[in-house]
Design a protein around this motif. Structure first.
Motif, mmCIF file in Angstrom:
data_model
loop_
_atom_site.group_PDB
_atom_site.id
_atom_site.type_symbol
_atom_site.label_atom_id
_atom_site.label_comp_id
_atom_site.label_asym_id
_atom_site.label_seq_id
_atom_site.Cartn_x
_atom_site.Cartn_y
_atom_site.Cartn_z
ATOM 1 N N PRO A 126 37.175 24.273 5.279
ATOM 2 C CA PRO A 126 35.812 24.082 5.800
ATOM 3 C C PRO A 126 34.888 23.293 4.883
ATOM 4 O O PRO A 126 33.843 22.814 5.332
ATOM 5 N N GLY A 127 35.243 23.140 3.625
ATOM 6 C CA GLY A 127 34.389 22.402 2.711
ATOM 7 C C GLY A 127 34.156 20.964 3.158
ATOM 8 O O GLY A 127 33.042 20.441 3.044
ATOM 9 N N ALA A 128 35.205 20.315 3.686
ATOM 10 C CA ALA A 128 35.066 18.924 4.126
ATOM 11 C C ALA A 128 34.067 18.816 5.275
ATOM 12 O O ALA A 128 33.245 17.892 5.313
ATOM 13 N N ILE A 129 34.120 19.764 6.208
ATOM 14 C CA ILE A 129 33.182 19.751 7.334
ATOM 15 C C ILE A 129 31.770 20.055 6.833
ATOM 16 O O ILE A 129 30.789 19.455 7.287
ATOM 17 N N GLY A 130 31.649 20.974 5.885
ATOM 18 C CA GLY A 130 30.335 21.293 5.325
ATOM 19 C C GLY A 130 29.713 20.105 4.615
ATOM 20 O O GLY A 130 28.509 19.837 4.763
ATOM 21 N N LEU A 131 30.514 19.390 3.826
ATOM 22 C CA LEU A 131 29.991 18.208 3.135
ATOM 23 C C LEU A 131 29.530 17.146 4.130
ATOM 24 O O LEU A 131 28.474 16.521 3.953
ATOM 25 N N TYR A 132 30.321 16.946 5.183
ATOM 26 C CA TYR A 132 29.932 15.948 6.187
ATOM 27 C C TYR A 132 28.646 16.361 6.890
ATOM 28 O O TYR A 132 27.725 15.547 7.066
ATOM 29 N N ALA A 133 28.560 17.628 7.296
ATOM 30 C CA ALA A 133 27.368 18.087 8.015
ATOM 31 C C ALA A 133 26.125 18.019 7.129
ATOM 32 O O ALA A 133 25.048 17.612 7.580
ATOM 33 N N GLY A 134 26.265 18.409 5.862
ATOM 34 C CA GLY A 134 25.132 18.328 4.947
ATOM 35 C C GLY A 134 24.680 16.900 4.713
ATOM 36 O O GLY A 134 23.478 16.614 4.666
ATOM 37 N N SER A 135 25.637 15.992 4.576
ATOM 38 C CA SER A 135 25.304 14.575 4.390
ATOM 39 C C SER A 135 24.626 14.014 5.633
ATOM 40 O O SER A 135 23.665 13.243 5.532
ATOM 41 N N LEU A 136 25.135 14.398 6.797
ATOM 42 C CA LEU A 136 24.559 13.906 8.052
ATOM 43 C C LEU A 136 23.128 14.387 8.212
ATOM 44 O O LEU A 136 22.229 13.637 8.593
ATOM 45 N N LEU A 137 22.904 15.658 7.908
ATOM 46 C CA LEU A 137 21.562 16.215 8.038
ATOM 47 C C LEU A 137 20.607 15.584 7.030
ATOM 48 O O LEU A 137 19.442 15.340 7.339
ATOM 49 N N ALA A 138 21.119 15.301 5.827
ATOM 50 C CA ALA A 138 20.287 14.646 4.821
ATOM 51 C C ALA A 138 19.874 13.255 5.289
ATOM 52 O O ALA A 138 18.744 12.821 5.074
ATOM 53 N N GLY A 139 20.781 12.539 5.939
ATOM 54 C CA GLY A 139 20.467 11.211 6.431
ATOM 55 C C GLY A 139 19.487 11.226 7.579
ATOM 56 O O GLY A 139 18.785 10.234 7.826
ATOM 57 N N ALA A 140 19.392 12.362 8.285
ATOM 58 C CA ALA A 140 18.474 12.458 9.423
ATOM 59 C C ALA A 140 17.043 12.715 8.984
ATOM 60 O O ALA A 140 16.128 12.680 9.793
ATOM 61 N N GLY A 141 16.846 13.011 7.713
ATOM 62 C CA GLY A 141 15.482 13.282 7.224
ATOM 63 C C GLY A 141 15.408 14.665 6.611
ATOM 64 O O GLY A 141 16.202 15.552 6.916
ATOM 65 N N SER A 142 14.423 14.867 5.758
ATOM 66 C CA SER A 142 14.289 16.141 5.039
ATOM 67 C C SER A 142 12.893 16.716 5.230
ATOM 68 O O SER A 142 12.151 16.910 4.288
ATOM 69 N N GLY A 143 12.544 16.954 6.486
ATOM 70 C CA GLY A 143 11.255 17.580 6.748
ATOM 71 C C GLY A 143 11.209 18.995 6.236
ATOM 72 O O GLY A 143 12.232 19.601 5.944
ATOM 73 N N GLN A 144 10.038 19.548 6.177
ATOM 74 C CA GLN A 144 9.878 20.880 5.572
ATOM 75 C C GLN A 144 10.673 21.939 6.320
ATOM 76 O O GLN A 144 11.351 22.754 5.721
ATOM 77 N N GLY A 145 10.581 21.922 7.660
ATOM 78 C CA GLY A 145 11.314 22.927 8.416
ATOM 79 C C GLY A 145 12.804 22.744 8.295
ATOM 80 O O GLY A 145 13.559 23.699 8.154
#
Length: 339
Positions: A126-145
């Motif tokens: 699951p680490g590979a999927i977690g890294l991808y999801a975290g990277s994807l979310l980071a690229g989408a923006g880092s709003g407060q919520g």
């Protein structure tokens, strides 16, 4: 231990593995400032997350507190979210938290699954999927919520570990020992070199399609599926068949890995050896399985360094095929000399 309790512990370890790697990727790519000393922060994070697992594994072997280590790792990684104004401290905290979690949960899976390789492959996937999801979310923006989601996931995982009264404790009859028996140094060196090579290859493959829409997720899934299949194939068909046949086929596919479909298959097959090498190292160090886990994550860090330190082009596809063939020879020689 009852089969259901074993499965429940493995499922929790897998879910927490996803959460920890997801949160660390999101922190590094979404919350820490760009530019400046960012390459240094990445290097120190990777050093803490991978190289430090070896000394931490020794502590885990000595004191046998797997749930406490895993929980502390989750909480420390969550605490890194309090430090984005101090990027160096945040990177160090996240890396150390990642290492503590992997050592604690990894040692528990290695010890409690009755010598099976399949659950080990399922845990590391699951680490590979977690890294991808975290990277994807980071690229989408880092709003407060948005930035509150990863630490909440980490805290939930940590709370789960802290509440696990049925989480298995390590057996006391295995004495702590780092001693290799006669003839075991050779397979240990072979397995270490195989992991160094696989890490270098995985990070250096010429995969131009990986950044295109949809293929990044497919790449992460190929990594995860390869590790899972490798572990259960080893239980079903034996270590040699499960590791060497996929490595041989990956060497045949790597010359055309620039194309998406053969590239994905090559990545999947290349990673099927990962749980086999972890299981084999634990076999060589039955009295220090935490150390064996950390020894191979240190090998991952060694394989990471050439790509980090070099600004040159990606490894040629033909060179990757040669690397896979060398890995096959080394792993075959090492596995045949296992006790």
């Amino acid at each position: 231990m009852e089969k259901g309790k074993q499965g429940g512990c493995l499922a929790l370890c897998c879910a927490a593995h996803f959460a920890v790697d997801f949160a660390c990727a999101f922190l590094l790519l979404g919350l820490l400032p760009e530019g400046g000393n960012r390459p240094l922060w990445f290097l120190l994070y990777n050093f803490c997350a991978f190289a430090l697992q070896m000394p931490l594994g020794l502590l885990a072997d000595r004191y046998r507190r797997c749930p406490a280590l895993a929980s502390a790792g989750c909480l420390l990684a969550a605490a890194a979210y309090l430090l984005p104004a101090f990027p160096l401290s945040a990177a160090l905290a996240a890396g150390l938290g990642n290492a503590l979690f992997h050592v604690g949960a990894g040692l528990a899976v290695l010890t409690e699954e009755n010598g099976r390789c399949g659950p080990l492959g399922a845990f590391v996937s699951p680490g590979a999927i977690g890294l991808y999801a975290g990277s994807l979310l980071a690229g989408a923006g880092s709003g407060q919520g948005l930035s509150l989601l990863p630490p909440l996931a980490l805290l939930a995982a940590a709370a789960g570990f802290l509440r696990l009264k049925t989480f298995p404790s390590l057996p006391g009859q295995v004495l702590f020992s780092l001693e290799l028996r006669p003839g075991e140094l050779f397979p240990a060196v072979c397995i270490f070199l195989v992991v160094c090579l696989r890490s270098w290859l995985s990070l250096s493959l010429p995969l131009p399609w990986k950044g295109e829409a949809g293929w990044g997720l497919a790449f992460a899934c190929a990594l995860a599926l390869g590790k899972t299949l490798g572990g259960y194939a080893a239980d079903r068909f034996g270590l040699l068949r499960a590791a060497l046949l996929p490595l041989g086929f990956s060497a045949l596919l790597l010359p055309v890995c620039g194309l998406p479909v053969p590239g994905l298959l090559a990545v999947l097959l290349l990673n099927m050896s990962m749980p086999v090498t972890l299981w084999a190292a634990a076999r060589l160090f039955p009295g220090a399985k935490g150390f064996s886990f950390g020894l191979l994550t240190f090998a991952l860090f060694i394989g990471f360094l050439p790509g980090y330190l070099s600004a040159g082009p990606a490894l040629p596809a033909a060179g990757a095929a040669v690397g896979a063939a060398v890995s096959l020879l080394l792993l075959g020689a090492g596995l045949r000399r296992l006790p």
